[in-house]
Design a protein around this motif. Structure first.
Motif, mmCIF file in Angstrom:
data_model
loop_
_atom_site.group_PDB
_atom_site.id
_atom_site.type_symbol
_atom_site.label_atom_id
_atom_site.label_comp_id
_atom_site.label_asym_id
_atom_site.label_seq_id
_atom_site.Cartn_x
_atom_site.Cartn_y
_atom_site.Cartn_z
ATOM 1 N N LEU A 69 -11.174 -8.862 -12.746
ATOM 2 C CA LEU A 69 -11.410 -7.443 -11.971
ATOM 3 C C LEU A 69 -12.460 -6.831 -13.488
ATOM 4 O O LEU A 69 -12.957 -5.724 -12.660
ATOM 5 C CB LEU A 69 -9.737 -6.552 -12.877
ATOM 6 N N LYS A 129 -19.536 -4.704 -12.424
ATOM 7 C CA LYS A 129 -20.878 -5.133 -12.237
ATOM 8 C C LYS A 129 -21.465 -4.094 -10.955
ATOM 9 O O LYS A 129 -22.088 -3.790 -10.520
ATOM 10 C CB LYS A 129 -20.567 -6.991 -11.103
ATOM 11 N N GLN A 130 -19.894 -3.758 -10.029
ATOM 12 C CA GLN A 130 -19.961 -2.166 -9.521
ATOM 13 C C GLN A 130 -20.187 -1.621 -9.442
ATOM 14 O O GLN A 130 -21.493 -0.841 -9.409
ATOM 15 C CB GLN A 130 -18.795 -2.940 -8.458
ATOM 16 N N THR A 190 -12.832 3.682 -4.610
ATOM 17 C CA THR A 190 -11.522 2.549 -4.454
ATOM 18 C C THR A 190 -10.257 2.950 -4.935
ATOM 19 O O THR A 190 -9.342 1.690 -4.979
ATOM 20 C CB THR A 190 -12.410 1.414 -5.865
ATOM 21 N N ARG A 200 -16.480 6.416 -7.849
ATOM 22 C CA ARG A 200 -16.316 5.530 -7.477
ATOM 23 C C ARG A 200 -15.212 4.717 -7.336
ATOM 24 O O ARG A 200 -14.173 4.494 -6.894
ATOM 25 C CB ARG A 200 -17.525 4.565 -8.277
ATOM 26 N N HIS A 251 -15.803 -7.671 -12.188
ATOM 27 C CA HIS A 251 -16.108 -6.473 -10.693
ATOM 28 C C HIS A 251 -16.314 -5.294 -10.860
ATOM 29 O O HIS A 251 -17.432 -5.136 -10.182
ATOM 30 C CB HIS A 251 -15.184 -7.233 -9.489
ATOM 31 N N PHE A 294 -9.752 -13.975 -6.815
ATOM 32 C CA PHE A 294 -8.601 -13.456 -6.950
ATOM 33 C C PHE A 294 -6.967 -13.966 -5.958
ATOM 34 O O PHE A 294 -5.874 -13.727 -6.578
ATOM 35 C CB PHE A 294 -8.433 -11.732 -6.485
ATOM 36 N N ARG A 325 -24.131 -1.076 -11.180
ATOM 37 C CA ARG A 325 -25.138 -1.032 -10.072
ATOM 38 C C ARG A 325 -25.893 0.161 -9.610
ATOM 39 O O ARG A 325 -26.434 -0.010 -9.474
ATOM 40 C CB ARG A 325 -24.772 -1.721 -8.974
ATOM 41 N N GLN A 379 -11.175 3.790 1.951
ATOM 42 C CA GLN A 379 -11.008 3.385 2.418
ATOM 43 C C GLN A 379 -11.031 1.493 2.169
ATOM 44 O O GLN A 379 -10.215 1.279 2.039
ATOM 45 C CB GLN A 379 -12.142 3.191 3.797
ATOM 46 N N GLN A 380 -12.095 1.699 0.380
ATOM 47 C CA GLN A 380 -11.969 0.614 -0.757
ATOM 48 C C GLN A 380 -10.415 0.436 -1.092
ATOM 49 O O GLN A 380 -10.240 -0.532 -1.530
ATOM 50 C CB GLN A 380 -13.148 0.421 -1.081
ATOM 51 N N SER A 381 -9.732 1.097 -1.032
ATOM 52 C CA SER A 381 -8.430 1.064 -1.889
ATOM 53 C C SER A 381 -8.007 0.451 -1.266
ATOM 54 O O SER A 381 -6.574 -0.662 -1.809
ATOM 55 C CB SER A 381 -7.645 2.744 -2.261
ATOM 56 N N TYR A 382 -8.117 0.392 0.516
ATOM 57 C CA TYR A 382 -7.043 -0.732 0.980
ATOM 58 C C TYR A 382 -7.134 -2.572 0.344
ATOM 59 O O TYR A 382 -6.150 -3.477 0.056
ATOM 60 C CB TYR A 382 -7.056 -1.258 2.291
ATOM 61 N N LEU A 383 -8.622 -2.677 -0.392
ATOM 62 C CA LEU A 383 -8.705 -3.727 -0.945
ATOM 63 C C LEU A 383 -8.042 -3.628 -2.005
ATOM 64 O O LEU A 383 -7.310 -4.842 -2.966
ATOM 65 C CB LEU A 383 -9.916 -4.005 -1.193
ATOM 66 N N TYR A 406 -12.459 -2.926 4.824
ATOM 67 C CA TYR A 406 -12.448 -2.102 3.404
ATOM 68 C C TYR A 406 -13.944 -3.122 2.412
ATOM 69 O O TYR A 406 -13.694 -2.431 1.150
ATOM 70 C CB TYR A 406 -11.275 -2.729 2.852
ATOM 71 N N PHE A 432 -9.488 -1.128 9.451
ATOM 72 C CA PHE A 432 -11.008 -1.407 9.238
ATOM 73 C C PHE A 432 -11.877 -1.881 7.967
ATOM 74 O O PHE A 432 -10.377 -2.357 7.330
ATOM 75 C CB PHE A 432 -11.872 0.792 8.867
ATOM 76 N N HIS A 484 -22.194 -1.829 0.264
ATOM 77 C CA HIS A 484 -23.676 -2.690 -0.499
ATOM 78 C C HIS A 484 -23.604 -4.054 -0.318
ATOM 79 O O HIS A 484 -24.411 -4.783 -1.367
ATOM 80 C CB HIS A 484 -24.203 -2.282 -1.793
ATOM 81 N N LYS A 544 1.797 -10.207 -3.391
ATOM 82 C CA LYS A 544 0.273 -9.664 -3.280
ATOM 83 C C LYS A 544 -0.053 -10.974 -2.882
ATOM 84 O O LYS A 544 -1.508 -11.092 -2.035
ATOM 85 C CB LYS A 544 -0.069 -9.134 -4.136
ATOM 86 N N LEU A 574 0.786 -0.888 0.148
ATOM 87 C CA LEU A 574 0.252 0.070 0.386
ATOM 88 C C LEU A 574 0.714 0.977 0.307
ATOM 89 O O LEU A 574 0.688 2.290 0.105
ATOM 90 C CB LEU A 574 -1.012 0.400 1.202
ATOM 91 N N HIS A 611 -5.443 -2.097 -3.886
ATOM 92 C CA HIS A 611 -4.186 -2.394 -3.697
ATOM 93 C C HIS A 611 -3.370 -3.531 -3.339
ATOM 94 O O HIS A 611 -2.444 -3.776 -3.146
ATOM 95 C CB HIS A 611 -3.933 -1.093 -3.561
ATOM 96 N N TYR A 625 -3.626 -9.833 3.775
ATOM 97 C CA TYR A 625 -3.384 -8.528 5.392
ATOM 98 C C TYR A 625 -5.024 -8.064 5.525
ATOM 99 O O TYR A 625 -5.999 -8.349 4.559
ATOM 100 C CB TYR A 625 -3.386 -7.489 4.048
#
Lengths: 236, 281
Positions: B6, B12-13, B89, B85, B9, A102, B16, B93-97, A85, A83, A89, A74, A54, B99, A79
C-alpha cells in the motif's frame, strides 16, 4: 469450506430514510453464473456494493465463503463496477502490477495475453484509451483473477453489440467451476444464454429465483419473457 | 505484507504529482536569487543611470517578491495535492478500487497519512532550500570576498540559532517548534477527517455537520490552549519569569490537546471506513 459462496440473511440497507434493501435473503452456490435482474432502483447495485465491501448494511448479515465483509472476504471477491476506477495516468502495466501486488489469485500472464489480443500495449496510459477500451482493460484485469465470487455490475451497459460479445465471451472463458459469477443487468436477452440461474429483485427483496434451464424446459419461457411478465406494471 | 505494498503504491502516485511542485519551488528560489543579484547590481552598487536603476530595481524587487510568494504557494500546493488525492481515492470514483482492496482500515489510513506527511515534508525542505539560497545570496552580495563572507554568514546563522542565553528563551523556542511540528502532523489528519466525514456518510448534510463540529471543536481547543496562558498573564501576572513559565506550560497543554485531536481523528476515520462506509459516486 461452505459450498455457498454468498449468503445474505435479512439484509437491509437504508440511504437516509430511503430503503434500498428490505430484509433480503439470498444464497448463491458455487459454480454458477447468476443473473441479478430487476428494474431501476430495485437494489441490485446496493446488494453488489455491500458484497464488495463498499457499503455497510444497516442491519442483517452477509457472508462471502463464510466471511463477513473484511480483508479476508475482499481477497475472494472480484468486483467490476459500472465505470473505470483506475487512475487516468496509470499505465495498463501498472494496473496489472497493482492487482498482482494485492491479489494472490491474479494471473498476470493471462491478463497480458488478453490485452495483447485486444491490441493494447501494456505501456499505454489509461487516459490514452477510449472509454470502451478502458472498460475492456478493466474487465480483463478483474476477470484475470481466480476469485471465488465475481461481481459484475452492468458489464454490458452502454457498449456496442460487438463489445458485448467480447465481454460475454471473456466472462465465459474465465469461468471455472470453483467460482460463482453474479451479473447485474437490464439487458436480459443479451446475457440470457450465459446464465445458469436468475434472481429477480424488486423493491429491495428477492422476488423470484430459479434455474434458466428449468424455466425453459418446464414453462417453455425465456428469462426475458418472464421478466417482462413479472415487471409488467413496473414503471419508474 | 500488504502495508508495504500500500505504502509503495501510495508513495509512487503521490510523489509523481509532488516532484514537479518541488522542482517549481526550487526554481522559484533561484529566480528569487537572480532577482536579488539584479537588484544589488542595479540599485545598491549603482551603474550611473538613475532611471535604469529605478526601473530595474522595481522590477527585480517585484520578481523577488513574486518568486518568494510562489515558493510559499508551492508548499500550499503540496497541501492541495494531498487533499485532492485523498478525496479522489477515498470518496471518488477511484475509491471503488481503494475500498475493495484486501487491506485493513489501519493499513489504508496509515499509508495515506505517512505519504501525505512525506509529501509535505518534501515541500517544506524544498522551500527551505529556496529560502536559504535567497538569504545566502543577500549575505554574500554585501561582501567583496564572497567565499569568506559566505562562511562567516553560515557561522553567524548557526551561532544565532544555538547561542541561547537562558533556559526560558530556549523553552520558548522549543515550545514554538513543538507547536509547528504538531500543526504539521495534525493538519493532514484534520483535513482528511473533514473530507472523509463530508464525503463518505450517507447523508451529506450530516457528514458536513460532523466535519464542521470536529474541526470547530479542535480549533476552539487549540485557540483556548494557545491563548489562555497569555491572557491570564496579561490580566493577572506581572513577573516575566512566571509569564514565560506559563507560556511553556500552555504549549505543552496545547500539544497534548492536539495529540488527542489527532488520535480522535484517526479513530473517527477508521470508524467510518469499517462501520459507516457508503461509497456512492
Amino acid at each position: 469450506m461452505t459450498s455457498s459462496v454468498l449468503e445474505c440473511r435479512a439484509l437491509t440497507k437504508y440511504y437516509g430514510s430511503t430503503m434500498a434493501l428490505d430484509s433480503l435473503d439470498l444464497t448463491l452456490e458455487k459454480g454458477r453464473i447468476v443473473g441479478l435482474l430487476g428494474p431501476n432502483g430495485s437494489g441490485k447495485t446496493t446488494l453488489i456494493k455491500i458484497a464488495a465491501g463498499l457499503l455497510t448494511p444497516t442491519s442483517g448479515t452477509i457472508r462471502i465463503c463464510g466471511f463477513a465483509p473484511s480483508p479476508e472476504s475482499k481477497a475472494l471477491v472480484s468486483y467490476l463496477p459500472e465505470f473505470t476506477y483506475f487512475e487516468n495516468h496509470m499505465r495498463v502495466r501498472e494496473c496489472f502490477e497493482l492487482f498482482r501486488d494485492f491479489y494472490d489469485d491474479f494471473d498476470e500472464t493471462k491478463a497480458r495475453d488478453m490485452i495483447r489480443d485486444l491490441g493494447v500495449s501494456p505501456e499505454k496510459r489509461m487516459r490514452e484509451l477510449s472509454k470502451g477500451m478502458k472498460e475492456k482493460v478493466q474487465l480483463v484485469t478483474v476477470m484475470s483473477r481466480r476469485s471465488r465470487l465475481f461481481l459484475l455490475d452492468e458489464p454490458i451497459a452502454g457498449v456496442d453489440p460487438a463489445s458485448r460479445d467480447y465481454i460475454l465471451n471473456t466472462i465465459i472463458r474465465n469461468y471455472s467451476e470453483d467460482s460463482t459469477i453474479l451479473i447485474s443487468t437490464h439487458l436480459i436477452s443479451d446475457v440470457e444464454n450465459v446464465l445458469d440461474d436468475y434472481v429477480f429483485i424488486r423493491d429491495g427483496k428477492v422476488w423470484q429465483t430459479g434455474s434458466v434451464e428449468a424455466l425453459r424446459e418446464n414453462e417453455n419461457k425465456s428469462v426475458d419473457a418472464l421478466f417482462r411478465e413479472v415487471f409488467r406494471y413496473e414503471v419508474r | 505484507m500488504k502495508f508495504g505494498k500500500l505504502f509503495k503504491h501510495e508513495f509512487k502516485q503521490s510523489f509523481r504529482l509532488a516532484l514537479p511542485v518541488y522542482l517549481g519551488i526550487i526554481i522559484m528560489g533561484f529566480v528569487a536569487c537572480l532577482s536579488a543579484v539584479v537588484f544589488d547590481r542595479t540599485v545598491i552598487s549603482g551603474n550611473g543611470n538613475e532611471d535604469l536603476a529605478g526601473f530595474a530595481g522595481m522590477s527585480s524587487m517585484g520578481t523577488l517578491a513574486l518568486s518568494l510568494t510562489a515558493v510559499g504557494a508551492g508548499v500550499v500546493g503540496a497541501w492541495i495535492l494531498n487533499a485532492v488525492r485523498f478525496l479522489r481515492t477515498m470518496t471518488g470514483q477511484q475509491s471503488y478500487l481503494t475500498h475493495t482492496l484486501p487491506v485493513t482500515a489501519d493499513g489504508l489510513l496509515m499509508s495515506k497519512i505517512l505519504c501525505a506527511l512525506l509529501v509535505l515534508l518534501g515541500a517544506v525542505i524544498a522551500a527551505g532550500i529556496a529560502v536559504f539560497c535567497v538569504v545566502m545570496t543577500f549575505l554574500v552580495l554585501e561582501s567583496t570576498t564572497p567565499i569568506r563572507d559566505l562562511i562567516d554568514a553560515v557561522y553567524s546563522l548557526v551561532k544565532a540559532l544555538t547561542d541561547v542565553e537562558n533556559l526560558s528563551a530556549l523553552s520558548v523556542i522549543w515550545s514554538t517548534l513543538g507547536r509547528v511540528v504538531m500543526l504539521a502532523l495534525g493538519m493532514p489528519m484534520l483535513l482528511f477527517t473533514a473530507i472523509m466525514a463530508a464525503g463518505s456518510l450517507v447523508q451529506k448534510r450530516k457528514g458536513l455537520l460532523g466535519a464542521g463540529l470536529f474541526l470547530g471543536a479542535s480549533a476552539v481547543l487549540n485557540f483556548i490552549s494557545s491563548l489562555a496562558a497569555g491572557l491570564i498573564s496579561f490580566l493577572f501576572v506581572n513577573s516575566q519569569d512566571v509569564y514565560e513559565t506559563m507560556m511553556v506550560s500552555s504549549s505543552m497543554v496545547n500539544i497534548f490537546l492536539y495529540l488527542i485531536v489527532i488520535v480522535a481523528g484517526y479513530f473517527f476515520m477508521r470508524w467510518i471506513i469499517t462501520k459507516k462506509l457508503n461509497v456512492n459516486v
